[in-house]
Design an enzyme around this catalytic site. Structure first.
Site, PDB file in Angstrom:
ATOM      1  N   GLU A 129     -11.152   3.360   7.011  1.00  0.00           N
ATOM      2  CA  GLU A 129     -10.129   4.329   7.405  1.00  0.00           C
ATOM      3  C   GLU A 129     -10.740   5.435   8.263  1.00  0.00           C
ATOM      4  O   GLU A 129     -10.015   6.169   8.932  1.00  0.00           O
ATOM      5  CB  GLU A 129      -9.473   4.923   6.157  1.00  0.00           C
ATOM      6  CG  GLU A 129      -8.208   5.712   6.424  1.00  0.00           C
ATOM      7  CD  GLU A 129      -7.542   6.230   5.153  1.00  0.00           C
ATOM      8  OE1 GLU A 129      -6.477   6.826   5.281  1.00  0.00           O
ATOM      9  OE2 GLU A 129      -8.093   6.041   4.043  1.00  0.00           O
ATOM     10  N   ASP A 142       1.839   9.316  -5.962  1.00  0.00           N
ATOM     11  CA  ASP A 142       1.874  10.775  -5.850  1.00  0.00           C
ATOM     12  C   ASP A 142       2.194  11.246  -4.441  1.00  0.00           C
ATOM     13  O   ASP A 142       2.697  12.359  -4.257  1.00  0.00           O
ATOM     14  CB  ASP A 142       0.561  11.404  -6.337  1.00  0.00           C
ATOM     15  CG  ASP A 142      -0.686  10.793  -5.736  1.00  0.00           C
ATOM     16  OD1 ASP A 142      -0.564   9.805  -4.988  1.00  0.00           O
ATOM     17  OD2 ASP A 142      -1.795  11.292  -6.029  1.00  0.00           O
ATOM     18  N   HIS A 149       0.852  -1.191   0.000  1.00  0.00           N
ATOM     19  CA  HIS A 149       0.000   0.000   0.000  1.00  0.00           C
ATOM     20  C   HIS A 149       0.890   1.244   0.000  1.00  0.00           C
ATOM     21  O   HIS A 149       1.259   1.769   1.052  1.00  0.00           O
ATOM     22  CB  HIS A 149      -0.923  -0.008   1.216  1.00  0.00           C
ATOM     23  CG  HIS A 149      -2.033   0.989   1.130  1.00  0.00           C
ATOM     24  ND1 HIS A 149      -3.369   0.627   1.057  1.00  0.00           N
ATOM     25  CD2 HIS A 149      -2.027   2.336   1.072  1.00  0.00           C
ATOM     26  CE1 HIS A 149      -4.118   1.711   0.977  1.00  0.00           C
ATOM     27  NE2 HIS A 149      -3.318   2.770   0.991  1.00  0.00           N
TER      28      HIS A 149
END
Length: 337
Positions: A196, A19, A15
């Protein structure tokens, strides 16, 4: 545990966003070349504690203007491979969202070719196996994301092995199921950002949509049914401690659900998420878990073997890296007994 030993530990990272992980040195080089104000790069590092996930994602606004040319995309991918090689990462999956790089007219094919070129150049120079995950963005329409999947899959790039949904996790993925289904039908393996932001039901939803891995997933700590489903399905969580603290997915590192996951036998691997935005490294993530929870060589071996087995690599690559991991960990554990 000494950082020197942590550096030697072989690692698998699943993961890692392109960018958000370009080194400051590379970003400054791009900025000087393109006439981009260097002072804008001060915004790249997210606050140590953000009000919410969106506040964390705002840091990417300082990076994306530099990632609108083929040259810079190639530089970025190469830079990331070079970075992970210094941490003894043996296998890496980079994820990125092609549609975020079309603002100056690049096509999806140009963008993908540029990133793959950087990966291939990096693999020639460094001993790291790298594959690519394509991320669709939650704020983009189904039409745009369906078109993205079609275009990416028509290119038949060997490095593209997986599909992901990323972005602000405020709404359900259900209405995006059509896009995930298309990616599955095109033989892309599925990992989805979920859990998350305190929404354990998003993890359940992602698994039902076909995800074999969950990006983050820490919200299952508060929902035993979701946790049990992950155990039953063998779903691997891609945990990112520093990032999870920044976005308030956890309130403190002391309260990170590492002990719960170990106790309940939830599979997980350790990741950076965004090396530069979170101002971290994989060695730092290992050091934090070692400091707070005694993350030792035995657990490092287990999590990395779980990671390569849950990776989207070719079976022969999985077997080779699995052998390398076991051999190296046995050597390190023997040395440190």
């Amino acid at each position: 545990m000494e950082k020197a030993l942590l550096q030697r530990v072989p690692k698998v990272e699943l993961h890692c966003h392109l960018d958000g992980s370009i080194s400051m040195a590379c970003l400054e080089k791009m900025a000087k070349k393109d006439g981009y104000p260097l002072e804008n790069l001060a915004k790249v590092h997210a606050p140590k504690k953000c009000q919410n996930l969106q506040a964390y994602l705002d840091s990417f606004d300082a990076v994306l203007p530099l990632l609108q040319s083929e040259e810079n995309l190639t530089m970025a991918a190469y830079d990331l491979v070079e970075q992970v090689s210094r941490e003894n990462v043996r296998y890496l999956e980079i994820r990125f969202a092609p549609l975020l790089h079309t603002h100056q007219g690049l096509s999806v094919s140009q963008i993908l070719d540029a990133v793959c070129l950087g990966i291939e150049q990096g693999m020639q120079d460094y001993e790291v196996e790298v594959n690519l995950i394509i991320s669709a963005m939650r704020h983009h329409s189904n039409e745009r994301n369906l078109d993205l999947v079609e275009k990416v899959c028509s290119m038949q790039q060997a490095r593209v092995v997986g599909f992901d949904y990323a972005g602000d996790e405020r709404d359900d993925l259900g209405e995006r199921g059509e896009v995930v289904a298309l990616a599955k039908n095109k033989q892309l393996q599925i990992t989805l950002h979920a859990g998350e932001c305190g929404c354990a039901h998003h993890v359940v939803e992602a698994i039902h949509l076909g995800a074999t891995r969950i990006g983050h997933g820490v919200a299952i700590k508060d929902d035993l049914k979701a946790l049990d489903l992950c155990v039953q399905k063998g779903t691997l969580l891609e945990i990112c401690p520093t990032s999870n603290l920044q976005t308030s997915a956890v309130d403190t590192l002391e309260n990170y659900p590492y002990p719960l996951f170990v106790e309940k036998k939830v599979k997980f691997c350790v990741n950076t998420d965004n090396r530069t935005v979170s101002n971290t490294s994989l060695i730092n993530e290992y050091a934090l878990l070692n400091q707070y929870f005694g993350f030792d060589l035995s657990m490092m071996q287990k999590t990395n073997i779980d990671a390569i087995q849950a990776s989207f690599a070719h079976p022969t690559t999985k077997e080779r890296i699995c052998r390398e991991l076991k051999q190296k960990y046995q050597e390190l554990m023997h040395e440190n007994n």
